[in-house]
Each structure stands twice: as structure tokens, then as C-alpha cells.
Design an enzyme around this catalytic site. Structure first.
Site, PDB file in Angstrom:
ATOM      1  N   ILE A   1       0.856  -1.189   0.000  1.00 58.90           N
ATOM      2  CA  ILE A   1       0.000   0.000   0.000  1.00 58.90           C
ATOM      3  C   ILE A   1       0.890   1.237   0.000  1.00 58.90           C
ATOM      4  O   ILE A   1       1.805   1.345   0.818  1.00 58.90           O
ATOM      5  CB  ILE A   1      -0.895   0.004   1.254  1.00 58.90           C
ATOM      6  N   CYS A   2       0.619   2.149  -0.922  1.00 59.60           N
ATOM      7  CA  CYS A   2       1.442   3.365  -1.015  1.00 59.60           C
ATOM      8  C   CYS A   2       1.258   4.228   0.235  1.00 59.60           C
ATOM      9  O   CYS A   2       0.136   4.567   0.616  1.00 59.60           O
ATOM     10  CB  CYS A   2       1.052   4.179  -2.233  1.00 59.60           C
ATOM     11  N   VAL A   3       2.375   4.619   0.843  1.00 59.86           N
ATOM     12  CA  VAL A   3       2.307   5.353   2.106  1.00 59.86           C
ATOM     13  C   VAL A   3       1.670   6.728   1.942  1.00 59.86           C
ATOM     14  O   VAL A   3       0.840   7.135   2.769  1.00 59.86           O
ATOM     15  CB  VAL A   3       3.708   5.450   2.769  1.00 59.86           C
TER      16      VAL A   3
ATOM     17  N   ALA B   1      -1.973   6.301   1.433  1.00 58.20           N
ATOM     18  CA  ALA B   1      -2.570   5.757   2.654  1.00 58.20           C
ATOM     19  C   ALA B   1      -2.729   6.837   3.718  1.00 58.20           C
ATOM     20  O   ALA B   1      -3.746   6.895   4.417  1.00 58.20           O
ATOM     21  CB  ALA B   1      -1.713   4.612   3.193  1.00 58.20           C
TER      22      ALA B   1
END
Lengths: 130, 136, 95
Positions: free
Chosen positions: A77-79, A82
Site C-alpha cells: 500500500i502506497c504510504v 494511505a
């Protein structure tokens, strides 16, 4: 063949996560190597464990988690995406002073560089989005 | 991945602000610039609106990320292609776009335009010549 | 090259733009609402001959249009979709 997948949309709102899931399963069945599944934009919402879909519907988030366990999939999941949308793991909760986490088992939060690295290391990058 | 250089093409077909895709794809481009790959950006269809000059978000309360496109040259992202047909369809010309530039280190750091206006045939060749196509 | 189109041509320009820019020897797979571009007798049927067009069978079936698919458009399942991705020399999504 080495394949990576990018998912840009959240579950239920859009079919892209379903399409990507079916594609990844078919690719695994054919013996291909799924290098990484990268969740971006609203796609990060595929990684919450707090959803409770109706009993008679598929559970999109749980399905990814189960597939990850079965095939040791790298679900990233892309930080940045997110943080905007409130998908939180222990590290993020501590860093940003949040009082809860919601990340689903099997997913982890990491940087956008993971997408570029997956594209470089894979023979194909397939984008599912809106 | 050591030493391997791939042709990356970022295809931008969506307008800014109405959805978040333009902003977040720009973030991918900036991060990707650190990976020493051959990067090209293509703006076509409504994507050409992303680099329209004079964007002003003050009254809307949205984040104006258009100045970031000006920084692309500093990240060595200087191959920016814009569809002529898409501009024409929208009543725009290159003069309506931000003047995106870079400094050419092979030419005494002369400032040059990063933008190239391309035809449908040239877009076809760009796509066919790419190892990785990232679409937003 | 394989092009993936997932939008109805009656709502977005993805299909039209894809068919305009795709090389003649490329393959286009219609998935999700993109399968509506495969309708026989539609306003965009003429574009179907510009490249090899296939449609994802499960998305066609879900939308009840199996009996309305234009001649020359083959249906493929997810295994066929994977083969198209790995066979060609690249893949592009018209999201």
C-alpha cells in the site's frame, strides 16, 4: 514470466480490484510469478480490515489477504496515498500520532519507490483503475 | 535491477482537480526520477489540461500542484510530449501551456523547452517503444 | 502491444482514443464497462476493425450482452487475458 499489478481504485466502488484479483489468480494458476501488487490512489482502501460487507457479497479485502497467505504475495500500500485516506499500520500510527490501526493482515505500507522498482524488475506491469 | 534501464512512459489522460489522479501521478513521476530510468511523459485527451498555464486554486481551497510541473526539468524529466490533436480539440495551443523547460548540460546549460507537440502517429511510436506504460 | 480498455465508449473517450492511437497489429482487450464497445450495431462498431479486439467473457456475461457482440470480436477468459499480457511486447491500460 514476472508480472506486477497496480490497483488504483477502492473495493466495491469500482470493479478494478475484482478484475485485478481474478487476473492475479489466473496468472498464478498459469505458473507466473507475481512480483508485487501495488495499491495506489483509492486502491489503498483494499487494505482495511475494518470493513464488514454483507454476507451474500464477496469480501474483497479478505480475499486479497487470503490469496496473499496462500501464495506469499507482496501486497504493498502506497504510504502517501494511505496517509491521505487513513490506512494505518503500527508504524504509521506511531509516526503520525494516531490512536488506532486498520491495516489488513497480509498488506504492508511502503513508498512509491516500490511501484517503480516492481516495474523495473517485472516483465509486465498491468494497471487496473478507473 | 542494477544497470537495467527501461523506457518508462507516463500517460496522463485526466484533467486535474476533478479527481486526484493527476496530482498523485505527478508524485510517482518525481519518485521515479530517482531510479535512473528513461522517463517520458505524455499528456493527451483531458490530460493536456494538467499543464494549462494560469491555474489558480485560491478560491476553491484545493491544492495548486501545477508549479510542481516546472520542477520536472530539475529532476531530469525533460521529455514531455503533448498531443496536438488533443490541444486542437480543446481550442488550445502550446501558448496556453506552462513553459516547461530544462537546462541542457550538453549545451552549456542552455535553457530549452521540455515540451514537444506530437501527432497521433508519434504517440503510437512512443507507446510501442516503451517497456513500461504507467497510466493515470 | 496489448491495450486494455475498461470504459464504456458511450461515457468516456478511452476506447475511441485507444483505437485511434493503437498500432494496427496490436490487440485490444475490453474489460469491465469496456465490453460495451463490442456491441453489434453500436455507434462505435466501425472502430472494431482498426485492431484485433477481444472482450473478457465474464464481464460480457455479467452485463447480459453475450448475444449482442459484434462479429469478429472473440471472447476470452481470465486465462486468455493473462496469455495476451505475456504474449505481446508490452501492455497499456487506458484507464
Amino acid at each position: 514470466m514476472k508480472i506486477s499489478v497496480q490497483i488504483n481504485e477502492g473495493p466495491y466502488q469500482h470493479q478494478s480490484s475484482d478484475s485485478a484479483y481474478n487476473f492475479v489468480k489466473a496468472a498464478l494458476d498459469k505458473g507466473h510469478d507475481i512480483v508485487r501488487v501495488f495499491f495506489y490512489h483509492d486502491g489503498v482502501n483494499n487494505g482495511t480490515r475494518l470493513a464488514s460487507p454483507p454476507q451474500d457479497d464477496r469480501n474483497v479485502q479478505q480475499r486479497w489477504s487470503d490469496l496473499s497467505k496462500e501464495h506469499n504475495l507482496d501486497l504493498v500500500i502506497c504510504v502517501a496515498a494511505a496517509q491521505r485516506r487513513g490506512i494505518v499500520d503500527d508504524g504509521e500510527a506511531e509516526r503520525n500520532g494516531k490512536d488506532a490501526t486498520n491495516i489488513m493482515d497480509g498488506f504492508h505500507i511502503s513508498g512509491l519507490g516500490q511501484l517503480i522498482e516492481a516495474a523495473v524488475e517485472s516483465d509486465r506491469l498491468v494497471v487496473f483503475g478507473d | 535491477m542494477a544497470g537495467e534501464i527501461k523506457q518508462f512512459l507516463y500517460v496522463n489522460r485526466k484533467a486535474p482537480y476533478g479527481t486526484v489522479y493527476a496530482l498523485e501521478s505527478l508524485e510517482v513521476v518525481l519518485i521515479g526520477a530517482a531510479f535512473d530510468q528513461d522517463v517520458r511523459l505524455l499528456f493527451m485527451d483531458d490530460g493536456v489540461f494538467q499543464i494549462k498555464k494560469d491555474q489558480n486554486t485560491e478560491a476553491s481551497g484545493l491544492k495548486n500542484f501545477s508549479p510542481t510541473y516546472n520542477a520536472l526539468g530539475d529532476y531530469d524529466v525533460n521529455k514531455i510530449y503533448v498531443s496536438k490533436e488533443s490541444l486542437d480539440e480543446r481550442g488550445l495551443t502550446q501558448d496556453d501551456l506552462m513553459p516547461l523547460v530544462y537546462e541542457d548540460e550538453d549545451d552549456d546549460w542552455a535553457e530549452k523547452s521540455s515540451i514537444k507537440i506530437v501527432s497521433a502517429d508519434e504517440i503510437r511510436d512512443l507507446m510501442e517503444g516503451s517497456d513500461v506504460v504507467l497510466s493515470f | 502491444m496489448l491495450h486494455i480498455v475498461n470504459k464504456s465508449p458511450f461515457e468516456k473517450d478511452s476506447f475511441t482514443s485507444c483505437m485511434h492511437h493503437a498500432a494496427a497489429d496490436s490487440t485490444v482487450i475490453l474489460i469491465e464497462d469496456g465490453v460495451y464497445a463490442a456491441l453489434k450495431g453500436s455507434a462505435v462498431e466501425g472502430d472494431l476493425s482498426k485492431a484485433k479486439v477481444v472482450a473478457l467473457s465474464s464481464d460480457v456475461a455479467a452485463r447480459g450482452i453475450e448475444g449482442n457482440i459484434a462479429d469478429g470480436v472473440d471472447l476470452v477468459d481470465y486465462a486468455g487475458f493473462v496469455d495476451l499480457v505475456t504474449d505481446g511486447n508490452g501492455v497499456q491500460s487506458w484507464v
